[in-house]
Write a protein that holds these residues in place. Structure first.
Motif, PDB file in Angstrom:
ATOM      1  N   ALA A  35       5.440  10.820   6.161  1.00 43.14           N
ATOM      2  CA  ALA A  35       5.520   9.444   6.642  1.00 43.14           C
ATOM      3  C   ALA A  35       4.287   8.786   6.267  1.00 43.14           C
ATOM      4  O   ALA A  35       3.053   9.357   6.122  1.00 43.14           O
ATOM      5  CB  ALA A  35       5.515   9.837   8.094  1.00 43.14           C
ATOM      6  N   ILE A  36       4.226   7.376   6.155  1.00 45.92           N
ATOM      7  CA  ILE A  36       3.217   6.441   5.659  1.00 45.92           C
ATOM      8  C   ILE A  36       2.882   5.880   6.792  1.00 45.92           C
ATOM      9  O   ILE A  36       3.767   5.209   7.653  1.00 45.92           O
ATOM     10  CB  ILE A  36       3.570   5.794   4.526  1.00 45.92           C
ATOM     11  CG1 ILE A  36       2.225   5.058   3.987  1.00 45.92           C
ATOM     12  CG2 ILE A  36       4.656   4.896   4.588  1.00 45.92           C
ATOM     13  CD1 ILE A  36       2.315   4.318   2.688  1.00 45.92           C
ATOM     14  N   ILE A  74       5.749   4.004   0.263  1.00 42.27           N
ATOM     15  CA  ILE A  74       5.244   2.456   0.194  1.00 42.27           C
ATOM     16  C   ILE A  74       5.401   1.762   1.589  1.00 42.27           C
ATOM     17  O   ILE A  74       6.453   1.807   1.801  1.00 42.27           O
ATOM     18  CB  ILE A  74       5.378   2.141  -1.089  1.00 42.27           C
ATOM     19  CG1 ILE A  74       4.550   0.865  -1.404  1.00 42.27           C
ATOM     20  CG2 ILE A  74       6.987   1.507  -1.149  1.00 42.27           C
ATOM     21  CD1 ILE A  74       4.604   0.428  -2.961  1.00 42.27           C
ATOM     22  N   ILE A  75       4.575   0.785   1.660  1.00 39.60           N
ATOM     23  CA  ILE A  75       4.489  -0.229   2.922  1.00 39.60           C
ATOM     24  C   ILE A  75       4.504  -1.446   1.991  1.00 39.60           C
ATOM     25  O   ILE A  75       3.446  -1.680   1.378  1.00 39.60           O
ATOM     26  CB  ILE A  75       3.590  -0.084   3.842  1.00 39.60           C
ATOM     27  CG1 ILE A  75       3.614   1.279   4.487  1.00 39.60           C
ATOM     28  CG2 ILE A  75       3.849  -1.224   4.641  1.00 39.60           C
ATOM     29  CD1 ILE A  75       2.471   1.491   5.606  1.00 39.60           C
ATOM     30  N   LEU A  76       5.427  -2.158   1.790  1.00 38.70           N
ATOM     31  CA  LEU A  76       5.669  -3.446   1.091  1.00 38.70           C
ATOM     32  C   LEU A  76       5.473  -4.633   2.072  1.00 38.70           C
ATOM     33  O   LEU A  76       5.877  -4.426   3.236  1.00 38.70           O
ATOM     34  CB  LEU A  76       7.072  -3.523   0.499  1.00 38.70           C
ATOM     35  CG  LEU A  76       7.299  -2.547  -0.490  1.00 38.70           C
ATOM     36  CD1 LEU A  76       8.808  -2.726  -1.235  1.00 38.70           C
ATOM     37  CD2 LEU A  76       6.493  -2.568  -1.820  1.00 38.70           C
ATOM     38  N   SER A  77       4.760  -5.544   1.586  1.00 39.65           N
ATOM     39  CA  SER A  77       4.275  -6.917   2.508  1.00 39.65           C
ATOM     40  C   SER A  77       5.553  -7.368   3.070  1.00 39.65           C
ATOM     41  O   SER A  77       5.599  -8.022   3.860  1.00 39.65           O
ATOM     42  CB  SER A  77       3.425  -7.445   1.637  1.00 39.65           C
ATOM     43  OG  SER A  77       4.064  -8.088   0.566  1.00 39.65           O
ATOM     44  N   ASP A  78       6.669  -7.214   2.107  1.00 39.32           N
ATOM     45  CA  ASP A  78       8.016  -8.192   2.589  1.00 39.32           C
ATOM     46  C   ASP A  78       9.055  -7.296   2.784  1.00 39.32           C
ATOM     47  O   ASP A  78      10.307  -7.889   2.902  1.00 39.32           O
ATOM     48  CB  ASP A  78       8.399  -9.238   1.296  1.00 39.32           C
ATOM     49  CG  ASP A  78       8.802  -8.109  -0.068  1.00 39.32           C
ATOM     50  OD1 ASP A  78       9.240  -8.591  -1.119  1.00 39.32           O
ATOM     51  OD2 ASP A  78       8.575  -6.774   0.036  1.00 39.32           O
ATOM     52  N   ALA A  79       8.579  -6.089   3.251  1.00 36.95           N
ATOM     53  CA  ALA A  79       9.824  -5.161   4.041  1.00 36.95           C
ATOM     54  C   ALA A  79       9.828  -4.913   5.043  1.00 36.95           C
ATOM     55  O   ALA A  79       8.564  -5.036   5.938  1.00 36.95           O
ATOM     56  CB  ALA A  79       9.862  -3.912   3.123  1.00 36.95           C
ATOM     57  N   VAL A  80      10.846  -4.700   5.849  1.00 41.48           N
ATOM     58  CA  VAL A  80      10.841  -4.277   7.309  1.00 41.48           C
ATOM     59  C   VAL A  80      10.254  -3.067   7.520  1.00 41.48           C
ATOM     60  O   VAL A  80       9.660  -3.132   8.661  1.00 41.48           O
ATOM     61  CB  VAL A  80      12.432  -4.643   7.893  1.00 41.48           C
ATOM     62  CG1 VAL A  80      12.378  -4.135   9.280  1.00 41.48           C
ATOM     63  CG2 VAL A  80      13.007  -5.874   7.722  1.00 41.48           C
ATOM     64  N   MET A 133       0.830  -1.252  -0.192  1.00 39.10           N
ATOM     65  CA  MET A 133       0.122  -0.157  -0.016  1.00 39.10           C
ATOM     66  C   MET A 133       0.861   1.272  -0.001  1.00 39.10           C
ATOM     67  O   MET A 133       1.891   0.989   0.715  1.00 39.10           O
ATOM     68  CB  MET A 133      -1.068   0.080   1.227  1.00 39.10           C
ATOM     69  CG  MET A 133      -0.246  -0.188   2.416  1.00 39.10           C
ATOM     70  SD  MET A 133      -1.420  -0.221   3.870  1.00 39.10           S
ATOM     71  CE  MET A 133      -2.133  -1.925   3.671  1.00 39.10           C
ATOM     72  N   GLY A 134       0.571   2.343  -0.706  1.00 41.40           N
ATOM     73  CA  GLY A 134       1.357   3.388  -0.635  1.00 41.40           C
ATOM     74  C   GLY A 134       0.849   4.322  -1.379  1.00 41.40           C
ATOM     75  O   GLY A 134      -0.618   4.648  -1.667  1.00 41.40           O
ATOM     76  N   TRP A 135       1.729   5.418  -1.678  1.00 37.53           N
ATOM     77  CA  TRP A 135       1.100   6.782  -2.429  1.00 37.53           C
ATOM     78  C   TRP A 135       2.171   7.160  -3.455  1.00 37.53           C
ATOM     79  O   TRP A 135       3.304   7.130  -3.369  1.00 37.53           O
ATOM     80  CB  TRP A 135       1.099   7.948  -1.493  1.00 37.53           C
ATOM     81  CG  TRP A 135       0.132   7.822  -0.220  1.00 37.53           C
ATOM     82  CD1 TRP A 135       0.288   7.052   1.034  1.00 37.53           C
ATOM     83  CD2 TRP A 135      -1.379   8.094  -0.359  1.00 37.53           C
ATOM     84  NE1 TRP A 135      -0.716   7.198   1.390  1.00 37.53           N
ATOM     85  CE2 TRP A 135      -1.692   7.682   0.747  1.00 37.53           C
ATOM     86  CE3 TRP A 135      -1.961   8.870  -1.329  1.00 37.53           C
ATOM     87  CZ2 TRP A 135      -3.049   7.949   1.133  1.00 37.53           C
ATOM     88  CZ3 TRP A 135      -3.303   9.112  -0.967  1.00 37.53           C
ATOM     89  CH2 TRP A 135      -3.932   8.876   0.244  1.00 37.53           C
ATOM     90  N   TYR A 136       1.609   7.669  -4.574  1.00 38.73           N
ATOM     91  CA  TYR A 136       2.389   8.249  -5.718  1.00 38.73           C
ATOM     92  C   TYR A 136       1.975   9.515  -6.071  1.00 38.73           C
ATOM     93  O   TYR A 136       0.620   9.920  -5.525  1.00 38.73           O
ATOM     94  CB  TYR A 136       2.336   7.381  -6.959  1.00 38.73           C
ATOM     95  CG  TYR A 136       2.783   6.060  -7.035  1.00 38.73           C
ATOM     96  CD1 TYR A 136       2.565   5.042  -6.333  1.00 38.73           C
ATOM     97  CD2 TYR A 136       4.076   5.916  -7.857  1.00 38.73           C
ATOM     98  CE1 TYR A 136       3.077   3.631  -6.214  1.00 38.73           C
ATOM     99  CE2 TYR A 136       4.686   4.624  -7.804  1.00 38.73           C
ATOM    100  CZ  TYR A 136       4.030   3.809  -7.120  1.00 38.73           C
ATOM    101  OH  TYR A 136       4.845   2.491  -7.015  1.00 38.73           O
ATOM    102  N   ARG A 137       2.854  10.474  -6.604  1.00 37.43           N
ATOM    103  CA  ARG A 137       2.051  11.725  -7.031  1.00 37.43           C
ATOM    104  C   ARG A 137       2.417  12.033  -8.272  1.00 37.43           C
ATOM    105  O   ARG A 137       3.554  11.416  -8.978  1.00 37.43           O
ATOM    106  CB  ARG A 137       2.746  12.683  -6.066  1.00 37.43           C
ATOM    107  CG  ARG A 137       4.022  13.044  -6.288  1.00 37.43           C
ATOM    108  CD  ARG A 137       4.600  14.367  -5.344  1.00 37.43           C
ATOM    109  NE  ARG A 137       6.234  14.592  -5.324  1.00 37.43           N
ATOM    110  CZ  ARG A 137       6.635  15.129  -4.521  1.00 37.43           C
ATOM    111  NH1 ARG A 137       6.223  15.791  -3.474  1.00 37.43           N
ATOM    112  NH2 ARG A 137       7.835  15.608  -4.625  1.00 37.43           N
ATOM    113  N   GLN A 138       1.916  13.067  -9.059  1.00 37.37           N
ATOM    114  CA  GLN A 138       2.200  13.727 -10.307  1.00 37.37           C
ATOM    115  C   GLN A 138       2.080  14.891 -10.301  1.00 37.37           C
ATOM    116  O   GLN A 138       0.865  15.469 -10.236  1.00 37.37           O
ATOM    117  CB  GLN A 138       1.249  12.682 -11.527  1.00 37.37           C
ATOM    118  CG  GLN A 138       1.322  13.077 -12.985  1.00 37.37           C
ATOM    119  CD  GLN A 138       0.913  12.142 -13.681  1.00 37.37           C
ATOM    120  OE1 GLN A 138      -0.013  11.347 -13.233  1.00 37.37           O
ATOM    121  NE2 GLN A 138       1.412  12.127 -15.003  1.00 37.37           N
TER     122      GLN A 138
END
Length: 121
Positions: free
Chosen positions: A68-69, A49-55, A33-38
């Protein structure tokens, strides 16, 4: 599955905004889950972004220490806290998720509708 983003607006430089994204519909699990911008004339870029496999969550270098997310305990709502905003942070912010809709199926990407953030100097 739908992603509903909210919380954009107009602020002066140095101000803060908090964006929210809520996922609704039928799904098994939100993997990432995360955020992008344009910004106008620019390509869409990763904000955080919060990755499922990241610390730990990942925040783009230019936003480190300012953005901060985070996410709710139900993991279907996530937030972007933006502090010390700068005019160059102006753009449309999109929430993003990689969602597993059914067991045994590959997760798929979903995007929210975008919310405008305008920072004036």
């Amino acid at each position: 599955v739908q992603l509903q983003a909210s919380g954009g607006g107009s602020v002066q430089a140095g101000g803060s905004l908090r964006l929210s994204c809520a996922a609704s519909g039928n799904f098994v699990r939100i993997m990432d889950m995360g955020w992008y911008r344009q910004a106008p004339g620019n390509q869409r870029e990763l904000v955080a972004i919060i990755l499922s496999d990241a610390v730990a969550p990942k925040v783009a270098d230019s936003m480190q220490g300012r953005f901060a997310i985070s996410r709710d305990s139900d993991q279907s709502t996530w937030y972007l806290q933006m502090n010390n905003l700068r005019p160059e942070d102006t753009g449309v912010y999109y929430c993003y998720a990689k969602i597993r809709r059914h067991w045994g199926r590959d997760p798929r990407e979903s995007w929210g509708q975008g919310t405008q953030v305008t920072v004036s100097s």
